[in-house]
Motif scaffolding. Structure first.
Motif: not given
Length: 173
Positions: A28-33, A165-169
Motif C-alpha cells: 500500500p502506498l500510504y502504509a508506514d513500513r 509516489i515521490f515521497f514513497e520512493r
C-alpha cells in the motif's frame, strides 16, 4: 458438494494471489513500513502556493484538502504551482457557430525542500475538459466555470498522486 469444492478452489486461488502480490513488491502506498514518517505525514508537511486566479485558488485548495495540509509556515516543503488555462473551439459549424469547446490546464510545479535548500521534485500536470456551447450566454459562462473547476480538480489529483509516489520512493531509499 461441488459448491464446497468451488469455494475451496476460490479461497486457495486468493491465498496464492496474495502471496504472489507480496512477492512482487506490491504494498500500500500510504502504509508506514519503514518506521519513519508515512507518506501521508510527509504530504501534510507541504505548503502550497498558486496564483490568485479562480482556477489557481481552486487548484491550491483542492491540493490542500487532498494532502491534509494546514498551509502553515512551519512546513518543510513548499509546492509552487504556475497553472495556465487555454480555451480551444473544437466543434465549429459551417456558419462559424461554435458548439463545443475544450479547456486545457497546463501546470508546471516544483517541490522545494526548505531544509536542503533545493528543488527536489518537479514536473508538469496536464488536464483537459470539454463543454457544450449553447445560445444562452449565462449557460456558457456556467459551463466554462464548471470545466475550469474540473480541470483544476483533475490536475490537483494528478499532482497529489505524483507527490505521493515521490515521497514513497524517497522513504525506500
Amino acid at each position: 458438494m461441488s459448491w464446497f469444492k468451488e469455494r475451496r478452489a476460490v479461497l486457495a486461488l486468493l491465498v496464492v494471489a496474495g502471496f504472489a502480490l507480496g512477492g512482487c513488491g506490491f504494498h500500500p502506498l500510504y502504509a508506514d513500513r519503514t518506521g519513519g514518517a508515512p507518506v501521508k505525514a510527509k504530504l501534510q508537511n507541504v505548503s502550497v502556493s498558486a496564483p490568485g486566479t479562480s482556477y489557481g485558488r481552486n487548484l491550491k485548495f483542492t491540493l490542500e484538502d487532498l494532502m491534509g495540509a494546514a498551509g502553515n509556515q512551519g512546513t518543510r516543503y513548499q509546492l509552487s504551482l504556475t497553472p495556465t488555462i487555454y480555451e480551444t473551439d473544437i466543434a465549429v459549424q459551417q456558419d462559424t457557430e461554435v458548439t463545443r469547446s475544450n479547456i486545457r490546464m497546463t501546470t508546471p510545479f516544483s517541490l522545494y525542500d526548505q531544509e536542503l535548500g533545493e528543488v527536489v521534485f518537479k514536473g508538469t500536470a496536464l488536464s483537459v475538459a470539454s463543454y457544450n456551447r449553447v445560445d444562452s450566454e449565462f449557460a456558457n459562462v456556467i459551463a466554462t466555470r464548471d470545466a475550469e473547476e474540473r480541470v483544476s480538480n483533475d490536475t490537483a489529483r494528478d499532482i497529489y498522486t505524483r507527490l505521493s509516489i515521490f515521497f514513497e520512493r524517497q522513504g525506500r531509499s
